[in-house]
Design a protein around this motif. Structure first.
Motif, PDB file in Angstrom:
ATOM      1  N   LEU A  16       0.845  -1.194   0.000  1.00 30.92           N
ATOM      2  CA  LEU A  16       0.000   0.000   0.000  1.00 30.92           C
ATOM      3  C   LEU A  16       0.876   1.237   0.000  1.00 30.92           C
ATOM      4  N   GLN A  17       0.355   2.299  -0.622  1.00 33.91           N
ATOM      5  CA  GLN A  17       1.099   3.554  -0.634  1.00 33.91           C
ATOM      6  C   GLN A  17       1.105   4.168   0.759  1.00 33.91           C
ATOM      7  N   ASP A  18       2.264   4.529   1.244  1.00 32.41           N
ATOM      8  CA  ASP A  18       2.434   5.216   2.540  1.00 32.41           C
ATOM      9  C   ASP A  18       1.902   4.404   3.719  1.00 32.41           C
ATOM     10  N   ARG A  19       1.725   3.106   3.559  1.00 37.08           N
ATOM     11  CA  ARG A  19       1.286   2.287   4.705  1.00 37.08           C
ATOM     12  C   ARG A  19       2.039   0.978   4.670  1.00 37.08           C
ATOM     13  N   GLU A  20       1.926   0.266   5.791  1.00 37.07           N
ATOM     14  CA  GLU A  20       2.558  -1.055   5.833  1.00 37.07           C
ATOM     15  C   GLU A  20       1.816  -2.014   4.910  1.00 37.07           C
ATOM     16  N   ALA A  21       2.560  -2.941   4.354  1.00 38.44           N
ATOM     17  CA  ALA A  21       1.931  -3.939   3.475  1.00 38.44           C
ATOM     18  C   ALA A  21       1.008  -4.845   4.278  1.00 38.44           C
ATOM     19  N   LEU A  22      -0.007  -5.379   3.609  1.00 37.73           N
ATOM     20  CA  LEU A  22      -0.917  -6.333   4.266  1.00 37.73           C
ATOM     21  C   LEU A  22      -0.578  -7.738   3.777  1.00 37.73           C
ATOM     22  N   PRO A  23      -0.176  -8.618   4.659  1.00 31.76           N
ATOM     23  CA  PRO A  23       0.100  -9.984   4.205  1.00 31.76           C
ATOM     24  C   PRO A  23      -1.209 -10.707   3.887  1.00 31.76           C
ATOM     25  N   CYS A  24      -1.222 -11.552   2.852  1.00 34.22           N
ATOM     26  CA  CYS A  24      -2.425 -12.314   2.519  1.00 34.22           C
ATOM     27  C   CYS A  24      -2.078 -13.442   1.558  1.00 34.22           C
ATOM     28  N   ASP A  25      -3.041 -14.368   1.408  1.00 31.70           N
ATOM     29  CA  ASP A  25      -2.829 -15.514   0.514  1.00 31.70           C
ATOM     30  C   ASP A  25      -3.623 -15.380  -0.767  1.00 31.70           C
ATOM     31  N   MET A  26      -4.620 -14.521  -0.756  1.00 29.34           N
ATOM     32  CA  MET A  26      -5.358 -14.285  -2.005  1.00 29.34           C
ATOM     33  C   MET A  26      -5.851 -12.848  -2.074  1.00 29.34           C
ATOM     34  N   VAL A  27      -6.050 -12.370  -3.315  1.00 32.14           N
ATOM     35  CA  VAL A  27      -6.504 -10.996  -3.549  1.00 32.14           C
ATOM     36  C   VAL A  27      -7.693 -11.032  -4.504  1.00 32.14           C
ATOM     37  N   VAL A  28      -8.758 -10.355  -4.111  1.00 32.01           N
ATOM     38  CA  VAL A  28      -9.903 -10.229  -5.013  1.00 32.01           C
ATOM     39  C   VAL A  28     -10.009  -8.759  -5.411  1.00 32.01           C
ATOM     40  N   ILE A  29     -10.100  -8.530  -6.715  1.00 27.50           N
ATOM     41  CA  ILE A  29     -10.170  -7.144  -7.183  1.00 27.50           C
ATOM     42  C   ILE A  29     -11.604  -6.826  -7.580  1.00 27.50           C
ATOM     43  N   ALA A  30     -12.182  -5.882  -6.851  1.00 28.65           N
ATOM     44  CA  ALA A  30     -13.567  -5.476  -7.111  1.00 28.65           C
ATOM     45  C   ALA A  30     -13.574  -3.957  -7.114  1.00 28.65           C
ATOM     46  N   ALA A  31     -12.824  -3.390  -8.031  1.00 27.95           N
ATOM     47  CA  ALA A  31     -12.601  -1.941  -8.031  1.00 27.95           C
ATOM     48  C   ALA A  31     -13.464  -1.258  -9.080  1.00 27.95           C
ATOM     49  N   GLY A  32     -14.602  -1.839  -9.384  1.00 25.65           N
ATOM     50  CA  GLY A  32     -15.496  -1.201 -10.350  1.00 25.65           C
ATOM     51  C   GLY A  32     -15.479  -1.923 -11.690  1.00 25.65           C
ATOM     52  N   ILE A  33     -16.333  -1.431 -12.582  1.00 20.98           N
ATOM     53  CA  ILE A  33     -16.441  -2.070 -13.885  1.00 20.98           C
ATOM     54  C   ILE A  33     -16.197  -1.042 -14.978  1.00 20.98           C
ATOM     55  N   ARG A  34     -15.829  -1.519 -16.131  1.00 20.28           N
ATOM     56  CA  ARG A  34     -15.648  -0.651 -17.293  1.00 20.28           C
ATOM     57  C   ARG A  34     -16.422  -1.256 -18.456  1.00 20.28           C
ATOM     58  N   PRO A  35     -17.171  -0.439 -19.188  1.00 19.18           N
ATOM     59  CA  PRO A  35     -17.929  -0.967 -20.330  1.00 19.18           C
ATOM     60  C   PRO A  35     -16.994  -1.615 -21.352  1.00 19.18           C
ATOM     61  N   ASN A  36     -17.428  -2.710 -21.944  1.00 21.38           N
ATOM     62  CA  ASN A  36     -16.657  -3.368 -22.997  1.00 21.38           C
ATOM     63  C   ASN A  36     -16.989  -2.702 -24.327  1.00 21.38           C
ATOM     64  N   VAL A  37     -16.082  -1.845 -24.766  1.00 17.03           N
ATOM     65  CA  VAL A  37     -16.389  -1.050 -25.953  1.00 17.03           C
ATOM     66  C   VAL A  37     -15.356  -1.222 -27.072  1.00 17.03           C
ATOM     67  N   GLU A  38     -14.351  -2.093 -26.859  1.00 13.61           N
ATOM     68  CA  GLU A  38     -13.290  -2.203 -27.872  1.00 13.61           C
ATOM     69  C   GLU A  38     -13.875  -2.564 -29.231  1.00 13.61           C
ATOM     70  N   LEU A  39     -14.795  -3.553 -29.215  1.00 14.28           N
ATOM     71  CA  LEU A  39     -15.390  -4.002 -30.470  1.00 14.28           C
ATOM     72  C   LEU A  39     -16.094  -2.845 -31.179  1.00 14.28           C
ATOM     73  N   ALA A  40     -16.841  -2.060 -30.393  1.00 12.42           N
ATOM     74  CA  ALA A  40     -17.586  -0.954 -30.985  1.00 12.42           C
ATOM     75  C   ALA A  40     -16.633   0.102 -31.521  1.00 12.42           C
ATOM     76  N   VAL A  41     -15.533   0.354 -30.796  1.00 12.20           N
ATOM     77  CA  VAL A  41     -14.555   1.349 -31.243  1.00 12.20           C
ATOM     78  C   VAL A  41     -13.928   0.903 -32.562  1.00 12.20           C
TER      79      VAL A  41
END
Lengths: 843, 126
Positions: free
Chosen positions: A253-278
C-alpha cells in the motif's frame, strides 16, 4: 475457418420471410432483450443468432455473490439453460468472442476463446450487448508475463471467477484475503470469503465505503457494521502492488505497511466493454452512444443495450435500467410499439451488503440551499436514514439498517409522489407497530393481517404461486380486507417477496374495482352522462357493462353525494346495513342505535329505550364509544317495530357516513370549561346527520384543552380555548390506526366552526377515495392545501362547497320512517329462516 | 324425456332428479330484483337470488366461513358476497371466489304462473 450458418434471407418452410438478427453478448442484457423480442412475437420476424464469450447459457450475474456466500449453488443462478436456446430456435455460439463488425457487408466475425476457430454470421439487424468487465487498477505484480492474473489474484465478474475464488479459498493453507475495492461488490466478496474461514481486509481507495451510493455519514455507520463482522477496513488506501513470487503473499500500500495475505480479489469497479464498438467505427464516449430508441447513432440497423451503453450521458451499472432498455429495444425492433422510448432511469438500489440492509437513491447530500434534509442516525444500532427533499419531492434517500419504509421511499422517488407533511412518517411507521419490522426480517409465521389471520408465509406462497400484484395477493389471501390497517405491511411483504416481478395493479387507482376510472374521471363521466343510478353507471362505464357486487356500495354512496334528491336509489346497490338501517352482527341479528345528539339524553328517552329493550327482549344494552346506547341482538324482522316503539331517529351507527359527535359537558357544568361544547356538538349532529361519505366520520367537541371528548383523535375534532375561540382539528384517528389530527383553523365563533366543518366534509366527500378515512386523506392531500382551499378559499370554491353541502343536508330523510312503509318486499325478512336468533347469550 | 340409447350417467341420481317434485316457494315478486331472500325448505335453509338480468339462482343460505346470512348479501350477475366478511360465492355453482368451502347450488326455475320452483335433490353441485 468454420463457416457458420450465414443465413440468407429466405422463406422458412412454414413461415414468412424472416430477417436475420444477431446479438453480440449473452449476458443479462443480451438474453433479456431476446426474451423481450420473443415475447412480442419476434420469432415470426427474426431468425436469432447469439454470440457469448462465456461457454454457458445465460446466468444471473447479480447472484454470484450468493454463490460465493453459499446461499445458492451455481446451478441455481442460470436464467436460461442451453435447452432454452434450442427450444426457441436460437443459434447460440457460446465461447465465441466477436472481434469485428463489418457494417458495410453486415457480417460479424467471432473467434472461439479456446480453439481459436473463426465463425461468421451475416445480419439484417444487430444488437450489441457486450456488457462490462472488471476494472483492473494498474499495480505491480498483478499479471504474469503472459498477461493472465497472478496465481491467487481474482476478478469478481464471471461464474468462472467465482468458482476459482471458492476453490482457492477452500485450500487449507490459505488463511488471509484482501479485497481491493470497498463498493458493493467488494463488501459482498469480503463477506462471502469469511465463510471459508479466511480473515478478510477490504482496501478501498475512496474516503468512505460504497461512495457511489452513500454519503460519508451513512458510510461511517456501514463501516462500523462491517467491522463488527470482523472485516478489516482500510480507507483512502491505494494498492501499489501484489507481493509474492508466483504466488500471492501480500499487497503493498502507498504510505502504509503492506498487508500480508494468501489471495486478492479485485472489485474496483467495472468498465464498459467497448473495444469491439470502437474498432468497428461506432461512436463511443464513456460507452457506446445510443438514442432514445436504443439505436446506435451511427447505424439505424444496429442497436446496443445494457452496461456497454451510454444514453443521454449516463452509463448504468444496475439491472433495473437494463430491463427498461431491453423492453424499449424490443418494442422498436419488432415494431410492437414504435412510440416506445427510453428516457433514462432514476436508479434506486436496495441491497443487503455484508448482512446489512442498505437502500440508496438519487442525491446523497443536499445540493442547494433550499434542499431540505431529514436525518436520523442511531450509530449504535446501525440505523441511518437521510432524505433529501426538493420542492416537496423526494430527490434522494439513504437508508441503512431499518428499511421498513423503503418501499414507500422508492415509490415516492420514482414517481414523484406527494410527500406527507409530517416528514417523520417517511422515516418511521407511526401508530402501526407491526410495520416497524421490515418485510425481510419478519418471521414467516408472524401474523400480518390480524383480522383475517394471514401470515407472512401465506402471503409469500401466494406470490410464489404467481400473484405478483399487491391487489392480487390481497384478493387471494384476504389479507388487508378487514380493518385495513395492515395494508402497508402487506404491500411491503409482497414487494419484498416478488422483487423484480412485482406489478402495479392499475385498479389501485380506481374508485371502485368494477369501473376502471379514478374518482375525478368517474365523477366527470357521471355528471356528463347524467348517470343517476348504480345500474346506469355499470351499463355506461363498466367493461362490457358488467355489474360488480364489490363496487355497488361505493357507487351508491358517490351517486347520492352527487345527485342528492335526484339520485335513483336502487335498493340492491345497498349493503345490508343500509337496506335495513342497522348494523349486522355475527349471528345475523342487528344492532340498533338511536340518535342521541352530542351524547345528551333525558329521563324520558332512557325510560323509552328501557321499555323497548324489555318488550323486544334485547339481549344486550350497551353504551357505545360515541356516547350512545346500543341495543344488540335485534332480529331483522323486529326492526320496524323496535323503531316504531322507540320513536327516535336513526343514529347511523351502521353506514359509511357521518356517525356521531362526542362531547364533554363544557362550560355549562364543568368548572374548567371555556366553551359550550354540548351545544356545538348537538348543532353539528343535527346539521350533518346521516350524510353519506367515502368512509365513516366521527366527530367530537371538547369544552377546554383538557380534551375530555378526545377531539384530537377524531375525523373532525373541535376544542374550545380560552377567549371564546375554537380550534378545529382534522384527520385524527384512534381506532385501527392512531393519528393526532392536524389543526386546520382557529376560529372566533361556533357558527364559523360549523361552516368550516361542513366545508371540510364536503371537500372530503368529493375528493377522498372510497373507504379512505380522513387520517389517510388529510396527509395525502396535505394540510397546507386543505387550509388554503377550506379556510382561505384560495380556489374560490368555498361557497360552492357550502352550497352542495346544503343540498345534501336538505335531501336528508330519517330512514327509520321506512318502518311504516317497507321499501321492498320482504325488506325485513330474516336471512336465516330456521335459525333461532339471537344466538348470543342473553345477559 | 331421456332417449333409450342415452346411458344414464348415474343410475341412482338419474331417476330421482327426473321424478322429484319441486318445492313451490311462491311468487317471484317476493324477491326484489338484484337481491336475495331466504326460505326454509324441508328443514334446509335456502337462499334464492334474482339477478338484474332476470335469472334466478338458489344456494344453501349459510356462509361456510362464519355462518353469515347469504340472502342478505350483495350480488351481481356472477356472485353473491356474504355480508359478514365479504366472502364471494358463484351463484351458478356455489364455488367460493375467495377460497372458502363451496355452497350447495340447487336447481331452481320460475313456472308459467310466476312461482319459484326449487328442486331440493337436483343439486347442481354440492
Amino acid at each position: 475457418m468454420t463457416a457458420l450458418q450465414d443465413r440468407p434471407l429466405t422463406a422458412t418452410e412454414d413461415g414468412p420471410v424472416r430477417s436475420r438478427l444477431v446479438v453480440i453478448g449473452n449476458g443479462m442484457a443480451g438474453a433479456r432483450t431476446v426474451e423481450e423480442i420473443l415475447a412480442r412475437g419476434g420469432a415470426e420476424q427474426f431468425s436469432v443468432t447469439m454470440f457469448g464469450d462465456e461457454p454457458y447459457g445465460n446466468y444471473n450475474r447479480i447472484m454470484l455473490s450468493h454463490v460465493l456466500s453459499g446461499e445458492e449453488t451455481d446451478e441455481d443462478i442460470y436464467l436460461n439453460t442451453l435447452d432454452w436456446y434450442a427450444d426457441n430456435d436460437i443459434s447460440l455460439h457460446a465461447g465465441h468472442r466477436v472481434v469485428r463488425v463489418d457494417r458495410f457487408a453486415k457480417i460479424v466475425t467471432a473467434v472461439h476463446t479456446a480453439t481459436g476457430d473463426v465463425a461468421e454470421a451475416g445480419y439484417d439487424k444487430l444488437i450489441i450487448a457486450t456488457g462490462s468487465s472488471s476494472f483492473m487498477p494498474r499495480m505491480d505484480g498483478l499479471t504474469r508475463p503472459d498477461g493472465s492474473l497472478t496465481d491467487g489474484v481474482f476478478a469478481f465478474r464471471t461464474i468462472d471467477d467465482t468458482r476459482g475464488m471458492i476453490a482457492y479459498a477452500e485450500h487449507d493453507h490459505h488463511h488471509r484475503a484482501v479485497v481491493i475495492g470497498g463498493g458493493l461488490l467488494g463488501l459482498e466478496a469480503a463477506r462471502g470469503l469469511q465463510r471459508f474461514g479466511l480473515s478478510v481486509d477490504v482496501v478501498h481507495a475512496g474516503a468512505h465505503l460504497m461512495n457511489a451510493q452513500l454519503g460519508a455519514a451513512g458510510a461511517d455507520i456501514l463501516r462500523a457494521g462491517v467491522e463488527r463482522l470482523g472485516i478489516g477496513v482500510h480507507l483512502s488506501a491505494r494498492t501499489t502492488g501484489i507481493l509474492g513470487d508466483g504466488r500471492v503473499t501480500g499487497v503493498a500500500l502507498q504510505d502504509r505497511e503492506a498487508l500480508p495475505c494468501d489471495m486478492v480479489v479485485i472489485a474496483a469497479g467495472i468498465r464498459p466493454n467497448v473495444e469491439l464498438a470502437v474498432t468497428s467505427g461506432f461512436t463511443v464516449e464513456r460507452a457506446i452512444v445510443v438514442d432514445d430508441f436504443m439505436r446506435t447513432v451511427d447505424d439505424p440497423d444496429v442497436y446496443a443495450v445494457g452496461e456497454c451503453v451510454q444514453h443521454r450521458g449516463q452509463v448504468y451499472g444496475l439491472v433495473a435500467p437494463l430491463w427498461e432498455q431491453a423492453g424499449v429495444l424490443a418494442d422498436q425492433i419488432t415494431g410492437a410499439d414504435v412510440t416506445a422510448a427510453y428516457h433514462g432511469s432514476r436508479t434506486a438500489t436496495k441491497l443487503k451488503v455484508a448482512g446489512m440492509e442498505v437502500a440508496a437513491m438519487g442525491l446523497q447530500e443536499p445540493e442547494r440551499d433550499t434542499d431540505e434534509q431529514v436525518l436520523f442516525a442511531e450509530p449504535k444500532r446501525g440505523v441511518y436514514k437521510s432524505l433529501i427533499i426538493r420542492d416537496d419531492k423526494l430527490v434522494g434517500a439513504t437508508v441503512l439498517g431499518d428499511t421498513s419504509k423503503v418501499a414507500f421511499l422508492m415509490q415516492a422517488f420514482d414517481q414523484g409522489l406527494p410527500l406527507p407533511q409530517e416528514r417523520l412518517s417517511m422515516l418511521f411507521e407511526l401508530g402501526a407497530p407491526s410495520a416497524e419490522v421490515g418485510a425481510a426480517e419478519l418471521d414467516p409465521q408472524a401474523q400480518v393481517c390480524n383480522c383475517n389471520g394471514v401470515s407472512k408465509a401465506q402471503l409469500c406462497s401466494a406470490v410464489e404461486s404467481g400473484c405478483t400484484s399487491v391487489q392480487g395477493v390481497m384478493d387471494r389471501t384476504r389479507a388487508g380486507k378487514g380493518c385495513g390497517s395492515c395494508k402497508l405491511m402487506v404491500k411491503q411483504i409482497v414487494e419484498w417477496a416478488a422483487g423484480d416481478r412485482v406489478q402495479e395493479d392499475p385498479s389501485v387507482h380506481w374508485y371502485v374495482p368494477g369501473i376502471p376510472m379514478d374518482k375525478p374521471a368517474l365523477m366527470r363521466a357521471i355528471r356528463e352522462q347524467g348517470l343517476r343510478s348504480v345500474s346506469a353507471v355499470f351499463a355506461a362505464l363498466a367493461p362490457d357493462g358488467q355489474e360488480d357486487a364489490r363496487s355497488k356500495m361505493g357507487l351508491g354512496s358517490l351517486l347520492k353525494m352527487m345527485w342528492n334528491d335526484e339520485y335513483v336509489d336502487e335498493r340492491d346497490a345497498r349493503f345490508i346495513n343500509d337496506r335495513v338501517h342497522a348494523n349486522i352482527q355475527r349471528d345475523g341479528t342487528f344492532s340498533v342505535v338511536p340518535q342521541m345528539k352530542g351524547g345528551v339524553t333525558s329521563p324520558a328517552q332512557l325510560r323509552r329505550i328501557a321499555d323497548v329493550a324489555e318488550k323486544w327482549q334485547v339481549p344486550m344494552v350497551k353504551l357505545t364509544g360515541g356516547q350512545r346506547i346500543d341495543l344488540l341482538g335485534v332480529r331483522k324482522e323486529d326492526l320496524p317495530a323496535v323503531w316504531a316503539d322507540l320513536e327516535m331517529p336513526s343514529g347511523y351507527a351502521y353506514g359509511k357516513s357521518f356517525r356521531t359527535v362526542k362531547t364533554c359537558v363544557g362550560q355549562e357544568f364543568c368548572r374548567f370549561g371555556v366553551g359550550d361544547s354540548t351545544n356545538l356538538g348537538i348543532a353539528l349532529e343535527s346539521r350533518f346527520q346521516g350524510l353519506e361519505s367515502p368512509a365513516k366520520i366521527k366527530m367530537a367537541v371538547s369544552g377546554c384543552p383538557r380534551n375530555c371528548a378526545e377531539s384530537y383523535v377524531k375525523d373532525v375534532g373541535i376544542v374550545a380555548i380560552d377567549g371564546g375561540r375554537w380550534e378545529i382539528y382534522v384527520g385524527g384517528a384512534a381506532g385501527a390506526h392512531i393519528r393526532k389530527g392536524d389543526l386546520l383553523a382557529t376560529v372566533d365563533d361556533p357558527e364559523t366552526a360549523e361552516r368550516l366543518t361542513g366545508r371540510f366534509m364536503q371537500y372530503y366527500r368529493e375528493h377522498a377515495k372510497w373507504l379512505e378515512r380522513t387520517y389517510a386523506f388529510v396527509p395525502r392531500v396535505g394540510l397546507d392545501h386543505l387550509k388554503a382551499v377550506i379556510v382561505e378559499d384560495s380556489l374560490g370554491i368555498g361557497a360552492d362547497l357550502d352550497t352542495r353541502m346544503q343540498s345534501s343536508i336538505d335531501a336528508y330523510r330519517d330512514p327509520w320512517h321506512e318502518a311504516h312503509r317497507p321499501a321492498t318486499p320482504g325488506q325485513f325478512r330474516t336471512g336465516l329462516p330456521l335459525q333461532v336468533l339471537p344466538q348470543v347469550p342473553i345477559r | 324425456m331421456s332417449a333409450p340409447d342415452t346411458a344414464a350417467p348415474d343410475a341412482q341420481e338419474g331417476p330421482l332428479a327426473v321424478h322429484e317434485a319441486p318445492h313451490r316457494l311462491g311468487p317471484l315478486e317476493q324477491i326484489p330484483v338484484g337481491e336475495g331472500r331466504a326460505f326454509g325448505v324441508d328443514g334446509q335453509q335456502i337462499a334464492v337470488f334474482r339477478v338484474r338480468s332476470g335469472s334466478v339462482y338458489a344456494l344453501s343460505a349459510v356462509c361456510p366461513h362464519r355462518g353469515g346470512p347469504l340472502a342478505d348479501g350483495q350480488l351481481d350477475e356472477r356472485q353473491v358476497l356474504c355480508p359478514l366478511h365479504l366472502n364471494g360465492f358463484e351463484l351458478a355453482t356455489g364455488c367460493s371466489t375467495t377460497g372458502e368451502s363451496p355452497l350447495t347450488a340447487y336447481r331452481v326455475e320460475v313456472d308459467g304462473t310466476g312461482d319459484v320452483l326449487l328442486y331440493l335433490h337436483g343439486a347442481v353441485r354440492g
